[in-house]
Design a protein around this motif. Structure first.
Motif, PDB file in Angstrom:
ATOM      1  N   VAL A  21       0.851  -1.187   0.000  1.00 38.64           N
ATOM      2  CA  VAL A  21       0.000   0.000   0.000  1.00 38.64           C
ATOM      3  C   VAL A  21       0.885   1.236   0.000  1.00 38.64           C
ATOM      4  O   VAL A  21       1.820   1.346   0.793  1.00 38.64           O
ATOM      5  CB  VAL A  21      -0.915   0.009   1.250  1.00 38.64           C
ATOM      6  N   PHE A  22       0.665   2.129  -0.947  1.00 38.97           N
ATOM      7  CA  PHE A  22       1.382   3.407  -0.966  1.00 38.97           C
ATOM      8  C   PHE A  22       0.485   4.476  -0.399  1.00 38.97           C
ATOM      9  O   PHE A  22      -0.730   4.450  -0.580  1.00 38.97           O
ATOM     10  CB  PHE A  22       1.779   3.788  -2.395  1.00 38.97           C
ATOM     11  N   HIS A  23       1.075   5.402   0.300  1.00 39.24           N
ATOM     12  CA  HIS A  23       0.306   6.527   0.823  1.00 39.24           C
ATOM     13  C   HIS A  23       0.699   7.760   0.040  1.00 39.24           C
ATOM     14  O   HIS A  23       1.827   8.226   0.116  1.00 39.24           O
ATOM     15  CB  HIS A  23       0.590   6.714   2.316  1.00 39.24           C
ATOM     16  N   VAL A  24      -0.252   8.223  -0.744  1.00 41.21           N
ATOM     17  CA  VAL A  24       0.030   9.399  -1.569  1.00 41.21           C
ATOM     18  C   VAL A  24      -0.874  10.532  -1.108  1.00 41.21           C
ATOM     19  O   VAL A  24      -2.070  10.534  -1.375  1.00 41.21           O
ATOM     20  CB  VAL A  24      -0.210   9.096  -3.069  1.00 41.21           C
ATOM     21  N   GLY A  25      -0.283  11.472  -0.417  1.00 38.80           N
ATOM     22  CA  GLY A  25      -1.027  12.646   0.049  1.00 38.80           C
ATOM     23  C   GLY A  25      -2.286  12.265   0.807  1.00 38.80           C
ATOM     24  O   GLY A  25      -3.382  12.712   0.483  1.00 38.80           O
ATOM     25  N   GLU A  28      -4.731   6.228   0.118  1.00 38.57           N
ATOM     26  CA  GLU A  28      -4.092   4.923   0.027  1.00 38.57           C
ATOM     27  C   GLU A  28      -4.156   4.396  -1.402  1.00 38.57           C
ATOM     28  O   GLU A  28      -5.227   4.355  -2.009  1.00 38.57           O
ATOM     29  CB  GLU A  28      -4.796   3.921   0.949  1.00 38.57           C
ATOM     30  N   VAL A  29      -3.006   4.020  -1.950  1.00 38.23           N
ATOM     31  CA  VAL A  29      -2.995   3.348  -3.256  1.00 38.23           C
ATOM     32  C   VAL A  29      -2.600   1.896  -3.005  1.00 38.23           C
ATOM     33  O   VAL A  29      -1.485   1.629  -2.564  1.00 38.23           O
ATOM     34  CB  VAL A  29      -1.999   4.018  -4.222  1.00 38.23           C
ATOM     35  N   ARG A  30      -3.557   1.001  -3.243  1.00 39.49           N
ATOM     36  CA  ARG A  30      -3.282  -0.412  -2.969  1.00 39.49           C
ATOM     37  C   ARG A  30      -2.769  -1.066  -4.243  1.00 39.49           C
ATOM     38  O   ARG A  30      -3.540  -1.530  -5.080  1.00 39.49           O
ATOM     39  CB  ARG A  30      -4.535  -1.104  -2.444  1.00 39.49           C
ATOM     40  N   ALA A  31      -1.426  -1.091  -4.387  1.00 32.96           N
ATOM     41  CA  ALA A  31      -0.806  -1.580  -5.617  1.00 32.96           C
ATOM     42  C   ALA A  31      -0.839  -3.103  -5.682  1.00 32.96           C
ATOM     43  O   ALA A  31      -0.960  -3.678  -6.761  1.00 32.96           O
ATOM     44  CB  ALA A  31       0.630  -1.082  -5.711  1.00 32.96           C
ATOM     45  N   LEU A  32      -0.729  -3.762  -4.539  1.00 35.55           N
ATOM     46  CA  LEU A  32      -0.868  -5.219  -4.477  1.00 35.55           C
ATOM     47  C   LEU A  32      -1.904  -5.522  -3.396  1.00 35.55           C
ATOM     48  O   LEU A  32      -1.793  -5.030  -2.278  1.00 35.55           O
ATOM     49  CB  LEU A  32       0.473  -5.889  -4.133  1.00 35.55           C
ATOM     50  N   GLY A  49       0.189  -7.952 -17.383  1.00 35.14           N
ATOM     51  CA  GLY A  49      -0.910  -7.140 -16.884  1.00 35.14           C
ATOM     52  C   GLY A  49      -0.824  -5.768 -17.501  1.00 35.14           C
ATOM     53  O   GLY A  49       0.212  -5.391 -18.043  1.00 35.14           O
ATOM     54  N   GLN A  50      -1.971  -5.062 -17.398  1.00 35.47           N
ATOM     55  CA  GLN A  50      -1.980  -3.729 -17.994  1.00 35.47           C
ATOM     56  C   GLN A  50      -1.151  -2.767 -17.163  1.00 35.47           C
ATOM     57  O   GLN A  50      -0.797  -3.062 -16.028  1.00 35.47           O
ATOM     58  CB  GLN A  50      -3.422  -3.231 -18.094  1.00 35.47           C
ATOM     59  N   SER A  51      -0.889  -1.634 -17.766  1.00 35.00           N
ATOM     60  CA  SER A  51      -0.139  -0.600 -17.065  1.00 35.00           C
ATOM     61  C   SER A  51      -0.895  -0.212 -15.800  1.00 35.00           C
ATOM     62  O   SER A  51      -2.108  -0.010 -15.831  1.00 35.00           O
ATOM     63  CB  SER A  51       0.033   0.604 -17.992  1.00 35.00           C
ATOM     64  N   GLY A  52      -0.165  -0.165 -14.685  1.00 31.34           N
ATOM     65  CA  GLY A  52      -0.798   0.213 -13.421  1.00 31.34           C
ATOM     66  C   GLY A  52      -1.384  -0.969 -12.682  1.00 31.34           C
ATOM     67  O   GLY A  52      -1.973  -0.809 -11.612  1.00 31.34           O
ATOM     68  N   SER A  53      -1.188  -2.176 -13.212  1.00 30.52           N
ATOM     69  CA  SER A  53      -1.781  -3.342 -12.566  1.00 30.52           C
ATOM     70  C   SER A  53      -0.953  -3.823 -11.368  1.00 30.52           C
ATOM     71  O   SER A  53      -1.406  -4.675 -10.615  1.00 30.52           O
ATOM     72  CB  SER A  53      -1.937  -4.476 -13.589  1.00 30.52           C
ATOM     73  N   GLY A  54       0.261  -3.310 -11.233  1.00 33.85           N
ATOM     74  CA  GLY A  54       1.072  -3.686 -10.063  1.00 33.85           C
ATOM     75  C   GLY A  54       2.281  -4.534 -10.393  1.00 33.85           C
ATOM     76  O   GLY A  54       2.945  -5.052  -9.496  1.00 33.85           O
ATOM     77  N   LYS A  55       2.607  -4.649 -11.690  1.00 33.00           N
ATOM     78  CA  LYS A  55       3.731  -5.505 -12.091  1.00 33.00           C
ATOM     79  C   LYS A  55       5.057  -5.034 -11.483  1.00 33.00           C
ATOM     80  O   LYS A  55       5.784  -5.831 -10.888  1.00 33.00           O
ATOM     81  CB  LYS A  55       3.869  -5.512 -13.631  1.00 33.00           C
ATOM     82  N   SER A  56       5.339  -3.756 -11.650  1.00 37.38           N
ATOM     83  CA  SER A  56       6.624  -3.250 -11.149  1.00 37.38           C
ATOM     84  C   SER A  56       6.679  -3.321  -9.633  1.00 37.38           C
ATOM     85  O   SER A  56       7.724  -3.618  -9.047  1.00 37.38           O
ATOM     86  CB  SER A  56       6.843  -1.808 -11.606  1.00 37.38           C
ATOM     87  N   THR A  57       5.560  -3.046  -8.988  1.00 36.72           N
ATOM     88  CA  THR A  57       5.525  -3.131  -7.528  1.00 36.72           C
ATOM     89  C   THR A  57       5.870  -4.551  -7.085  1.00 36.72           C
ATOM     90  O   THR A  57       6.680  -4.762  -6.174  1.00 36.72           O
ATOM     91  CB  THR A  57       4.127  -2.733  -7.021  1.00 36.72           C
ATOM     92  N   LEU A  58       5.262  -5.531  -7.755  1.00 41.33           N
ATOM     93  CA  LEU A  58       5.541  -6.928  -7.431  1.00 41.33           C
ATOM     94  C   LEU A  58       7.001  -7.268  -7.707  1.00 41.33           C
ATOM     95  O   LEU A  58       7.674  -7.920  -6.901  1.00 41.33           O
ATOM     96  CB  LEU A  58       4.620  -7.847  -8.251  1.00 41.33           C
TER      97      LEU A  58
HETATM   98  N1  LIG Z   1       6.177   4.686  -5.253  1.00 44.77           N
HETATM   99  C1  LIG Z   1       4.855   4.743  -5.468  1.00 44.77           C
HETATM  100  N2  LIG Z   1       4.125   5.664  -4.780  1.00 44.77           N
HETATM  101  C2  LIG Z   1       2.800   5.732  -4.970  1.00 44.77           C
HETATM  102  N3  LIG Z   1       2.104   4.964  -5.800  1.00 44.77           N
HETATM  103  C3  LIG Z   1       2.753   4.025  -6.518  1.00 44.77           C
HETATM  104  C4  LIG Z   1       4.189   3.893  -6.379  1.00 44.77           C
HETATM  105  N4  LIG Z   1       4.571   2.880  -7.204  1.00 44.77           N
HETATM  106  C5  LIG Z   1       3.461   2.441  -7.820  1.00 44.77           C
HETATM  107  N5  LIG Z   1       2.372   3.119  -7.413  1.00 44.77           N
HETATM  108  C6  LIG Z   1       0.997   2.900  -7.846  1.00 44.77           C
HETATM  109  O1  LIG Z   1       0.727   1.517  -7.720  1.00 44.77           O
HETATM  110  C7  LIG Z   1      -0.001   1.047  -8.847  1.00 44.77           C
HETATM  111  C8  LIG Z   1       0.774  -0.029  -9.547  1.00 44.77           C
HETATM  112  O2  LIG Z   1       1.913   0.504 -10.174  1.00 44.77           O
HETATM  113  P1  LIG Z   1       3.008  -0.332 -10.910  1.00 44.77           P
HETATM  114  O3  LIG Z   1       3.409  -1.438 -10.028  1.00 44.77           O
HETATM  115  O4  LIG Z   1       4.079   0.580 -11.364  1.00 44.77           O
HETATM  116  O5  LIG Z   1       2.214  -0.904 -12.160  1.00 44.77           O
HETATM  117  P2  LIG Z   1       2.777  -1.449 -13.542  1.00 44.77           P
HETATM  118  O6  LIG Z   1       4.229  -1.688 -13.395  1.00 44.77           O
HETATM  119  O7  LIG Z   1       1.994  -2.689 -13.756  1.00 44.77           O
HETATM  120  O8  LIG Z   1       2.467  -0.440 -14.551  1.00 44.77           O
HETATM  121  C9  LIG Z   1      -0.242   2.257  -9.726  1.00 44.77           C
HETATM  122  O9  LIG Z   1      -1.535   2.763  -9.428  1.00 44.77           O
HETATM  123  C10 LIG Z   1       0.827   3.213  -9.290  1.00 44.77           C
HETATM  124  O10 LIG Z   1       0.361   4.537  -9.459  1.00 44.77           O
END
Ligand SMILES: Nc1ncnc2c1ncn2[C@@H]1O[C@H](COP(=O)(O)OP(=O)(O)O)[C@@H](O)[C@H]1O
Ligand SMILES: [Mg+2]
Lengths: 254, 417
Positions: A21-25, A28-32, A49-58
């Protein structure tokens, strides 16, 4: 060197109910949102997965660049969920070889020095480092370019330097985030061939991509959507919806 | 344990190899940043070279006075007369005092008396000097007690001194000015209109601090001096012990005699001064200590300015190299390793500034020999201390940027461009 060969569990990676979970201002952004799966040694898994699906976070969590907000992540029988910055650095150095979309090479260092870098942080002597780096560059067929700097190399060559760097420390797995994203299709194909070679040689590969065609060539693919796993199975099936694809070779899936 | 040590050594070697990163990235910017440190260190090196050179020279000059000589005076020695009035109220020293010392102090060999007027104009029949000549009136024994040497001709004799003959022994500057290209011996000169004959020329003594020539002098018999300048208030008495070993004894005898002659109460302090080589050296040394501390103060200030420069350039460098830091951390560099890398870099840079400063200091000190007319000597401890201080500054001001680098998040750092 401790090359723990997963004696207890056959699984190299064991992810249980991981959230991030990211906290943006204040929001809560629940990436996974609670993902669970395992990866065994020698597997080649695509994460799509599509862009924003959480791939990079994972990918960051799997690569120990980030820790889960909750859940448990076992890597090579070590619980890395709650490790400190420095402990994670050691795990990254010993267990993981990164391959990034933008290569992430040091621009002022030669190919050889770039490849040496993980060994530098392992405290290896310069001579041994150089020999190993040379061998790794040979594996990606770049021995003749080892004294060139990144800006003297083509995109494909740069990515191969990065792959050599990922291989050099003999990690437990290779993690590639969109490794062909910055390459033309011919060069991309070269890199994919290299991955196939590495897979055949027994390496564990995790490949993040948004290209279904690429994912289809992987024995297994995991599809993410909105931070959750929506499909886990043979690459062609998950990526292209091909139900006649051969089954994944290892017991994955949640 | 040993492996750990070895790994640390390896890490240090790698950090040293990387240390020039910021410098090589932008050499000109780095050098400008280092200016503060360079200036500070240069200042210290030059000042220390001057003081050390001067100290050696003063010690040398003073030892020319003779190891067994001391002076009795109404005035304290040293630089600048503090509390002038207090000393002015003291009883004068007279030629009678000098004679008494000669007569009643068995350990004393030679005694002379003298008085000096600075800023005098001397003229020949055609030429007049600028008003900067030191005219000394002295007894004939002065030649034995003052450390001067006659290069040509002779010093005036006891008879000439007693008679108050109008004869003069001149320094080379005076001779060159008044009698250019001529043999000075036998020539006539005038002090305040009174004629004197040159009977001797002094050996060259060089200059004090490159500014005051010690050859711009003229010595005449005390009685002739008094005819020109009027009766001397208080003479300086120079005393030479018969043997070097008798110096302390002679000092004691002279001091006791003078206390008696001047009616000093038994427990009261002396109302006159006894200057020895040692006390002059001590005065000089305490002065040079003040200068040393002052120049290190100046140095410290410039080092702090330089340190702020280091702080700034390292912060810029960390920002510029965020991506590099991210890559290094992703590949397994621990925090301390990154911290050490950037701290090493800051130290090496300020050390470079220090080294440049030392080099410049040596150069300037060397060049100033010609201007000042004495050998400057850069003391080793000043070099070591400057280098230690500049690396210390690098460490102190480099640690914050380095800590910032060490704490960077690898994912975010790699994303930066
Ligand atoms: N460092 C971060 N701070 C806040 N939100 C983030 C951060 N990294 C990713 N997110 C959010 O988490 C979600 C998943 O992002 P990401 O894992 O980059 O997806 P993908 O790689 O599939 O495009 C998105 O909504 C993104 O905005
Ligand atoms: Mg992404």
């Amino acid at each position: 060197m401790s090359q723990v060969n997963g004696a207890g569990s056959p699984r190299l990676i064991d992810v249980q109910d991981v959230t991030r979970v990211f906290h943006v201002g204040g929001e809560e952004v629940r990436a996974l949102r609670g993902v669970s799966f395992g990866i065994s040694r020698g597997e080649w898994v695509a994460i799509i997965g599509q862009s924003g699906s959480g791939k990079s976070t994972l990918m960051n969590v799997l690569g120990c660049l980030d820790t889960p907000s909750s859940g448990r992540y076992m890597l090579n029988n070590k619980d890395v969920s709650h490790m400190t910055d420095d402990e994670l650095a050691v795990v990254r150095n010993e267990e993981i070889g990164f391959i990034f979309q933008t290569f992430q090479l040091l621009p002022k260092e030669t190919a050889l020095s770039n490849v040496e870098l993980p060994l530098v942080y392992r405290g290896m002597r310069a001579k041994e480092r150089r020999e190993r780096a040379r061998a790794a560059l040979a594996k990606v067929h770049l021995e003749h370019r080892m004294h060139h700097r990144p800006n003297e190399l083509s995109g494909g060559q740069r990515q191969r330097v990065a792959i050599a760097r990922a291989l050099v420390a003999e990690p437990s797995m290779l993690l590639a985030d969109e490794p062909t994203g910055n390459l033309d299709s011919a060069t991309g194909e070269e890199i994919v061939r290299l991955f196939e070679e590495l897979h055949r040689a027994g390496n564990t590969l995790v490949l993040v991509t948004h290209e279904p065609k690429l994912a289809a060539r992987c024995p297994r693919a995991i599809r993410l959507s909105d931070g959750e796993i929506v499909a886990d199975g043979p690459g062609r099936q998950v990526a292209l919806g091909d139900l006649h694809a051969p089954p994944a070779q290892a017991a994955g899936g949640s | 344990m040993f492996q750990r040590f070895q790994a640390n050594l390896l890490a240090m070697a790698d950090n040293l190899r990387l240390a020039m990163g910021t410098f090589l990235g932008n050499p000109l910017r780095t050098l400008l940043t280092l200016l503060g440190i360079v200036i500070g260190v240069t200042t210290v090196i030059v000042m220390m070279a001057l003081i050390e050179g001067l100290r050696l020279k003063v010690n040398n000059d003073l030892s020319q006075l003779g190891a067994n000589t001391f002076e009795v005076s109404k005035w304290p020695s040293g630089f600048g007369r503090v509390n002038w009035r207090m000393y002015a109220r003291r009883k004068n020293l007279t030629l009678e005092d000098m004679r008494a010392i000669q007569e009643f102090c068995p350990s004393v060999g030679v005694v002379s008396a003298s008085d000096t007027s600075g800023g005098q104009k001397i003229s020949s029949s055609t030429i007049e000097t600028r008003p900067g000549v030191q005219v000394t009136g002295a007894t004939s024994e002065y030649i034995n007690t003052s450390g001067i040497t006659v290069a040509a001709g002779r010093f005036f004799s006891p008879v000439e001194a007693v008679d108050g003959r109008q004869v003069a022994v001149v320094g080379l500057d005076v001779a060159d000015t008044l009698f250019p290209g001529m043999e000075p011996l036998g020539q006539q000169l005038r002090i305040k209109g009174r004629p004197f004959t040159v009977v001797g020329v002094l050996q060259r003594r060089g200059s004090f601090l490159g500014m005051v020539s010690m050859d711009n002098v003229l010595i005449v018999p005390m009685r002739s001096y008094e005819m020109v300048y009027g009766e001397v208030d208080s003479v300086e008495v120079a005393v030479q012990a018969r043997e070097p070993e008798l110096l302390d004894k002679a000092k004691e005898e002279v001091t006791n005699l003078m206390r008696r002659r001047r009616d000093v109460a038994p427990l009261a302090p002396n109302d006159f001064e006894v200057h020895t080589n040692e006390s002059m050296t001590q005065t000089f040394n305490s002065l040079s200590q003040v200068i040393t501390i002052a120049s290190f103060g100046v140095c410290l200030l410039s080092l702090i300015v330089g340190g702020i420069g280091i702080l700034n350039i390292m912060l810029v460098s960390v920002t510029e190299r965020t991506k590099e830091i991210g890559i290094r951390k992703a590949l397994g560099a621990r925090r301390f390793r990154i911290l050490a890398q950037f701290a090493t870099e800051a130290v090496m840079m300020s050390l470079l500034g220090g080294a440049i400063g030392v080099g410049l200091g040596f150069g300037l000190a060397f060049l100033s020999r010609w201007v000042l007319g004495f050998n400057t000597v850069v003391p080793g401890w000043a070099v070591v201390l400057s280098l230690v201080m500049s690396s210390g500054v690098g460490l102190v001001f480099g640690i914050y940027p380095a800590a910032r680098a060490a704490r960077l998040d690898p994912v975010e750092a790699m994303r930066s461009e």
